[in-house]
Design a protein around this motif. Sequence first.
Motif, PDB file in Angstrom:
ATOM      1  N   GLN A  41       0.819  -1.216   0.000  1.00 41.49           N
ATOM      2  CA  GLN A  41       0.000   0.000   0.000  1.00 41.49           C
ATOM      3  C   GLN A  41       0.854   1.268   0.000  1.00 41.49           C
ATOM      4  N   LEU A  42       1.843   1.296   0.897  1.00 43.15           N
ATOM      5  CA  LEU A  42       2.564   2.563   1.088  1.00 43.15           C
ATOM      6  C   LEU A  42       3.574   2.820  -0.018  1.00 43.15           C
ATOM      7  N   ALA A  43       4.223   1.751  -0.497  1.00 44.63           N
ATOM      8  CA  ALA A  43       5.220   1.966  -1.554  1.00 44.63           C
ATOM      9  C   ALA A  43       4.573   1.803  -2.930  1.00 44.63           C
ATOM     10  N   ARG A  44       3.285   1.504  -2.966  1.00 40.95           N
ATOM     11  CA  ARG A  44       2.514   1.347  -4.206  1.00 40.95           C
ATOM     12  C   ARG A  44       3.268   0.486  -5.218  1.00 40.95           C
ATOM     13  N   ARG A  45       3.534  -0.753  -4.818  1.00 46.40           N
ATOM     14  CA  ARG A  45       4.273  -1.676  -5.681  1.00 46.40           C
ATOM     15  C   ARG A  45       3.322  -2.695  -6.296  1.00 46.40           C
ATOM     16  N   ARG A  46       3.718  -3.247  -7.421  1.00 47.20           N
ATOM     17  CA  ARG A  46       3.032  -4.412  -7.948  1.00 47.20           C
ATOM     18  C   ARG A  46       4.081  -5.443  -8.319  1.00 47.20           C
ATOM     19  N   PRO A  47       3.752  -6.737  -8.163  1.00 44.87           N
ATOM     20  CA  PRO A  47       4.752  -7.752  -8.474  1.00 44.87           C
ATOM     21  C   PRO A  47       5.193  -7.642  -9.947  1.00 44.87           C
TER      22      PRO A  47
ATOM     23  N   GLU B  64      -2.442 -10.604  -0.187  1.00 52.60           N
ATOM     24  CA  GLU B  64      -2.502 -10.966  -1.603  1.00 52.60           C
ATOM     25  C   GLU B  64      -2.342  -9.702  -2.428  1.00 52.60           C
ATOM     26  N   TYR B  65      -2.139  -9.900  -3.709  1.00 46.86           N
ATOM     27  CA  TYR B  65      -2.056  -8.747  -4.597  1.00 46.86           C
ATOM     28  C   TYR B  65      -3.370  -8.616  -5.363  1.00 46.86           C
TER      29      TYR B  65
ATOM     30  N   MET C 245      21.320 -10.801   5.620  1.00 45.61           N
ATOM     31  CA  MET C 245      20.921  -9.878   4.556  1.00 45.61           C
ATOM     32  C   MET C 245      19.970 -10.697   3.686  1.00 45.61           C
ATOM     33  N   GLU C 246      18.686 -10.358   3.773  1.00 43.28           N
ATOM     34  CA  GLU C 246      17.688 -11.165   3.056  1.00 43.28           C
ATOM     35  C   GLU C 246      16.820 -10.251   2.202  1.00 43.28           C
ATOM     36  N   MET C 247      16.387 -10.813   1.095  1.00 43.63           N
ATOM     37  CA  MET C 247      15.489 -10.071   0.213  1.00 43.63           C
ATOM     38  C   MET C 247      14.389 -11.020  -0.234  1.00 43.63           C
ATOM     39  N   GLU C 248      13.147 -10.572  -0.061  1.00 46.02           N
ATOM     40  CA  GLU C 248      12.006 -11.386  -0.506  1.00 46.02           C
ATOM     41  C   GLU C 248      11.451 -10.708  -1.755  1.00 46.02           C
ATOM     42  N   TYR C 249      11.425 -11.456  -2.841  1.00 48.01           N
ATOM     43  CA  TYR C 249      11.017 -10.901  -4.138  1.00 48.01           C
ATOM     44  C   TYR C 249       9.677 -11.539  -4.509  1.00 48.01           C
ATOM     45  N   PHE C 250       8.633 -10.709  -4.564  1.00 48.56           N
ATOM     46  CA  PHE C 250       7.268 -11.196  -4.772  1.00 48.56           C
ATOM     47  C   PHE C 250       6.933 -11.178  -6.259  1.00 48.56           C
ATOM     48  N   VAL C 251       6.540 -12.326  -6.783  1.00 48.04           N
ATOM     49  CA  VAL C 251       6.339 -12.435  -8.239  1.00 48.04           C
ATOM     50  C   VAL C 251       5.019 -13.122  -8.562  1.00 48.04           C
ATOM     51  N   PRO C 252       4.489 -12.900  -9.770  1.00 45.54           N
ATOM     52  CA  PRO C 252       3.327 -13.699 -10.188  1.00 45.54           C
ATOM     53  C   PRO C 252       3.744 -15.173 -10.215  1.00 45.54           C
ATOM     54  N   PRO C 253       2.884 -16.086  -9.716  1.00 45.03           N
ATOM     55  CA  PRO C 253       3.278 -17.499  -9.605  1.00 45.03           C
ATOM     56  C   PRO C 253       3.854 -18.069 -10.899  1.00 45.03           C
ATOM     57  N   ALA C 254       3.297 -17.695 -12.024  1.00 42.30           N
ATOM     58  CA  ALA C 254       3.760 -18.280 -13.294  1.00 42.30           C
ATOM     59  C   ALA C 254       5.196 -17.869 -13.625  1.00 42.30           C
ATOM     60  N   GLU C 255       5.675 -16.800 -12.994  1.00 41.60           N
ATOM     61  CA  GLU C 255       7.033 -16.316 -13.303  1.00 41.60           C
ATOM     62  C   GLU C 255       8.078 -16.773 -12.287  1.00 41.60           C
TER      63      GLU C 255
ATOM     64  N   TYR D  64      -4.137 -12.483  -6.703  1.00 39.38           N
ATOM     65  CA  TYR D  64      -3.394 -13.729  -6.477  1.00 39.38           C
ATOM     66  C   TYR D  64      -2.439 -13.537  -5.295  1.00 39.38           C
ATOM     67  N   VAL D  65      -2.002 -14.675  -4.753  1.00 38.32           N
ATOM     68  CA  VAL D  65      -0.980 -14.650  -3.705  1.00 38.32           C
ATOM     69  C   VAL D  65       0.364 -14.801  -4.411  1.00 38.32           C
ATOM     70  N   PRO D  66       1.199 -13.784  -4.342  1.00 38.19           N
ATOM     71  CA  PRO D  66       2.476 -13.882  -5.066  1.00 38.19           C
ATOM     72  C   PRO D  66       3.354 -15.005  -4.528  1.00 38.19           C
ATOM     73  N   TYR D  67       4.189 -15.537  -5.382  1.00 40.67           N
ATOM     74  CA  TYR D  67       5.241 -16.450  -4.957  1.00 40.67           C
ATOM     75  C   TYR D  67       6.440 -15.597  -4.532  1.00 40.67           C
TER      76      TYR D  67
END
Length: 452
Positions: free
Chosen positions: A169-175, A295-296, A205-215, A304-307
């Motif tokens: 919401q705050l950073a207005r991101r989309r996967p 979810e996104y 040092m961790e990074m979680e990258y949220f993507v559409p499941p198909a990708e 959808y729930v991103p992977y």
Amino acid sequence: MATQTVSMDQIVSLSRRRGFVFPSSEIYGGLGSTYDYGHYGVLLKNNIKARWFEAMILERDDIVALDSAVILHPRVWEASGHVEGFTDPLVDCRTCKLRFRADKLEDSQCGRKPSKHPGEFSECDLTEPRQFNLMFETTVGPVKDSGSRAYLRPETAQGIFINFKNVLQLARRRPPFGIAQIGKSFRNEITPGNFLFRVREFEQMEMEYFVPPAEAERWYRYWIDERVNWYLRYGLRRSRLRVREHGPEERSHYSQGTSDIEYLYPIGWSELEGVANRGDFDLTRHTEYSTTKLEYVGPDGERYVPYVIEPAVSLERIIVAMLVDAYDEEIVGERERTVLRLHPQVAPVTAAILPLIAKDEGMVGKARSLYEELRRRHSVEYDDNGAIGRRYRRQDEIGTPWAFTIDEQTLADDTVTVRDRDSLAQERLPLGGVRAWLDDALEREWRTPKGD
Ligand code: GAP
């Protein structure tokens, strides 16, 4: 060029001698496998964090930063599966009173016969394995009861998942987009050891990258490559790095695919960093346990729930890999030197400023003013203590890539000598051009002279 294999003892000894890292609580007899970082260790850590932060956030448009709390709601760890399943099998030896990981007996030493593994010596008397949870427990508030129980986080990742909605919401991101954080994690390891390689308190040092499941598969491969390239960019030798994909039996409960980026440590090939495809496990579980939908929802109503693709590493494992890779001992002009061939953007000190004669006011004046000019932008060190050869060696040992020496000629023509740590080449530069020269040198691509 000397490229011998270095032992962990050599790294431990240098780290201690030069105040990078030393055993913690030493005046009280130490607290096994717990370490404190001294001045150069802190500078090294800060540089590694800065390079990671640059690559993850500053050089990209799709990843944002986060700094979540260490102590989270205890339900977080139920949802994540850590309360139930973050365990290692533990055995006790009734004879020597030591504890071992039942699945790592072949890597452990019997307390009485260190030449044997636990269980191999006739007097060994091992208990049946029992599951031991690796999370450190604590209590929140003044009353100690079951309702106040909390945990020190064993990974930074969960702090990211529970903030997914805030960031969306705050950073207005989309996967595809990512959230990255650096912070301490705690694990009550049964058998910590091998210097910083396995410790109970470490900085992840961790990074979680949220993507559409198909990708997900594509991004999983992408992040493995990105992270390997980061290690190459900062000087680790290609021949000391490899990617090892986990078989299905080895994967964590959340993983749909995991690869370890391994480094050839003195203890053999071992995990430096893990890259995992965590699927939708975490967001789904936190939705279930918190009843907040994670979810996104797209502008045209798609939901959808991103992977999640996760590259995760600790500073400690990077520090050991970088020190091992950089360490060399060689004979120069009949004298031995120990040198850390660290990447210039990682080295704790970027340049040393050395007046040739410490009692010469002219040299000291020029050296001090160069030092004052450079320290505003770089980590530089002024050293007028002892013979110049010894000063060079002190800097070699902490990995300082360049040394500027102010000598008699400087007084005559305002030029200085710059000495290169790796090639030992020396050239003369105008004093007024040192700052620009150093800025340029730091931007140049650097490859270790130790080869691939
Ligand atoms: N969030 C996923 C996760 O934490 P992990 O494989 O358990 O996965 C990730 O840990 C990384 O953290 C490892 O690749 C390693 O670099 C580092 N790490 C894990 N346990 C460690 C320990 N006891 N001491 C030092 N570093 C550790």
